[in-house]
Scaffold this motif. Structure first.
Motif, mmCIF file in Angstrom:
data_model
loop_
_atom_site.group_PDB
_atom_site.id
_atom_site.type_symbol
_atom_site.label_atom_id
_atom_site.label_comp_id
_atom_site.label_asym_id
_atom_site.label_seq_id
_atom_site.Cartn_x
_atom_site.Cartn_y
_atom_site.Cartn_z
ATOM 1 N N GLU A 100 7.200 -86.231 -54.384
ATOM 2 C CA GLU A 100 7.412 -87.313 -54.780
ATOM 3 C C GLU A 100 6.461 -88.332 -53.675
ATOM 4 O O GLU A 100 7.548 -88.892 -52.742
ATOM 5 C CB GLU A 100 8.928 -87.645 -55.111
ATOM 6 C CG GLU A 100 9.517 -86.720 -56.004
ATOM 7 C CD GLU A 100 10.964 -87.273 -56.278
ATOM 8 O OE1 GLU A 100 11.598 -88.222 -55.485
ATOM 9 O OE2 GLU A 100 11.798 -86.568 -57.248
ATOM 10 N N ALA A 101 5.391 -88.436 -53.915
ATOM 11 C CA ALA A 101 4.717 -89.238 -52.980
ATOM 12 C C ALA A 101 4.500 -90.731 -53.459
ATOM 13 O O ALA A 101 4.038 -90.856 -54.686
ATOM 14 C CB ALA A 101 3.448 -88.603 -52.686
ATOM 15 N N VAL A 102 4.923 -91.559 -52.523
ATOM 16 C CA VAL A 102 4.479 -93.122 -52.917
ATOM 17 C C VAL A 102 3.980 -93.630 -51.812
ATOM 18 O O VAL A 102 4.213 -93.474 -50.618
ATOM 19 C CB VAL A 102 5.882 -93.806 -53.150
ATOM 20 C CG1 VAL A 102 5.665 -95.260 -53.392
ATOM 21 C CG2 VAL A 102 6.700 -93.022 -54.207
ATOM 22 N N SER A 103 2.818 -94.390 -52.139
ATOM 23 C CA SER A 103 2.132 -95.023 -50.847
ATOM 24 C C SER A 103 2.858 -96.045 -50.167
ATOM 25 O O SER A 103 3.551 -96.799 -50.583
ATOM 26 C CB SER A 103 0.807 -95.871 -52.051
ATOM 27 O OG SER A 103 1.377 -96.989 -52.542
ATOM 28 N N GLY A 104 2.297 -95.627 -48.820
ATOM 29 C CA GLY A 104 2.938 -96.663 -47.845
ATOM 30 C C GLY A 104 4.533 -96.161 -47.503
ATOM 31 O O GLY A 104 5.190 -96.520 -46.470
ATOM 32 N N ARG A 105 4.779 -95.085 -48.340
ATOM 33 C CA ARG A 105 6.262 -94.331 -47.634
ATOM 34 C C ARG A 105 6.066 -92.932 -47.156
ATOM 35 O O ARG A 105 5.224 -92.312 -47.650
ATOM 36 C CB ARG A 105 7.099 -94.187 -48.929
ATOM 37 C CG ARG A 105 7.335 -95.738 -49.474
ATOM 38 C CD ARG A 105 8.387 -95.778 -50.607
ATOM 39 N NE ARG A 105 8.385 -97.135 -51.290
ATOM 40 C CZ ARG A 105 8.918 -97.189 -52.380
ATOM 41 N NH1 ARG A 105 9.742 -96.217 -52.997
ATOM 42 N NH2 ARG A 105 9.339 -98.392 -53.136
ATOM 43 N N PRO A 106 7.087 -92.702 -46.290
ATOM 44 C CA PRO A 106 6.822 -91.042 -45.868
ATOM 45 C C PRO A 106 6.949 -90.256 -46.969
ATOM 46 O O PRO A 106 7.777 -90.093 -47.880
ATOM 47 C CB PRO A 106 7.912 -90.921 -45.027
ATOM 48 C CG PRO A 106 8.502 -92.370 -44.443
ATOM 49 C CD PRO A 106 8.095 -93.270 -45.631
ATOM 50 N N LEU A 107 5.866 -88.997 -46.770
ATOM 51 C CA LEU A 107 5.845 -88.216 -47.836
ATOM 52 C C LEU A 107 7.140 -87.325 -48.023
ATOM 53 O O LEU A 107 7.671 -87.106 -47.137
ATOM 54 C CB LEU A 107 4.533 -87.228 -47.420
ATOM 55 C CG LEU A 107 3.272 -87.754 -47.362
ATOM 56 C CD1 LEU A 107 2.243 -86.828 -47.201
ATOM 57 C CD2 LEU A 107 2.732 -88.511 -48.739
#
Length: 210
Positions: free
Chosen positions: A98-105
Motif C-alpha cells: 500500500e504505497a502512497v506518494s510522500g508517505r513511508p512505503l
C-alpha cells in the motif's frame, strides 16, 4: 563433528561399525549404512564391518539431527550445529503493498542475504543500498546495514504517483543484487491551497482574489 558449514564435508567424517552383542566388530557384515536428515538419505557401504560417512554434507543451517541406520539394527542419532556459508545472493522478503506518494512505503521494504543453500547469513556484516526502477523522486535512508542477515528501509518514500515501480537492491561490497516485485504508488491527493500571485498586498481581514 561438533559443527560444520552448510555444504561442506563433515570433519572429521563420522564413522560407524557393526558390532555383535559382545562389542566385536562384525567384519563379514553385508549391511549398508544409511544416513538420513530432513527427508534426504544417503547410503554408504560397510567395509570390514565399518562405514565412514564420506562424502557427506548438510545444507540446512541450525541444529541438524542425523539418523544412521543399518538393516534391522537399532538406529543411532547425532546432532550437528550447521552454520550458513558465505553470502551468495540477496532476496527481497517484503515488497510494499500500500504505497502512497510522500508517505513511508508500507510495509517497509526488506531484503535478506542468503548463502547458496538459501540459509540466511545471520552474522554477515555489510550494507545494502536501494534505488527505484524507473528512477523517480524519493526520500529516506537509502543505505542500510544488515542485522541478523536482514536489512529494512522503514522511512523510504516515493514522491511521485507511478505504476509498476520496482526497488533495486545492491550490496555495497559484494556483487549481489535483487529486485522487488512491481507495485503501484498512488497519489496522496490534494492537500493544500497556495496563493500563487496577488496584484495587491494582503491585508488582515481582507479578501484575496485567486
Amino acid at each position: 563433528p561438533q559443527g560444520a558449514q552448510s555444504g561442506s564435508q563433515l570433519s572429521p567424517a563420522p564413522s560407524f561399525c557393526v558390532q555383535d552383542s559382545e562389542g566385536n566388530t562384525v567384519t563379514q557384515s553385508h549391511l549398508s549404512v544409511v544416513a538420513a536428515t530432513g527427508g534426504v538419505s544417503k547410503t554408504f557401504s560397510v567395509e570390514q564391518g565399518c562405514a565412514q560417512l564420506l562424502p557427506f554434507s548438510l545444507t540446512s543451517a541450525g541444529l541438524v539431527l542425523v539418523t544412521v541406520s543399518a538393516g534391522s539394527l537399532p538406529p543411532l542419532h547425532f546432532t550437528v550445529l550447521v552454520s550458513p556459508g558465505p553470502p551468495a545472493r540477496l532476496n527481497v522478503t517484503v515488497t510494499p503493498a500500500e504505497a502512497v506518494s510522500g508517505r513511508p512505503l508500507s510495509p517497509a521494504p526488506q531484503v535478506e542475504v542468503l548463502d547458496e543453500f538459501d540459509n540466511r547469513v545471520l552474522d554477515h556484516v555489510g550494507n545494502v543500498s536501494v534505488t527505484t526502477d524507473p528512477v523517480v523522486l524519493s526520500e529516506g535512508t537509502r543505505v542500510r546495514g544488515f542485522e541478523q542477515g536482514l536489512a529494512s528501509f522503514p522511512d523510504l518514500k516515493v514522491l511521485d504517483a507511478i505504476a509498476d515501480l520496482r526497488l533495486s537492491f545492491q550490496h555495497s561490497s559484494l556483487n549481489l543484487s535483487a529486485t522487488s516485485d512491481p507495485f503501484t504508488v498512488t497519489s496522496s491527493g490534494l492537500c493544500c491551497l497556495f496563493v500563487n500571485s496577488s496584484s495587491s498586498p494582503v491585508v488582515a481581514g481582507g479578501k484575496v482574489q485567486v
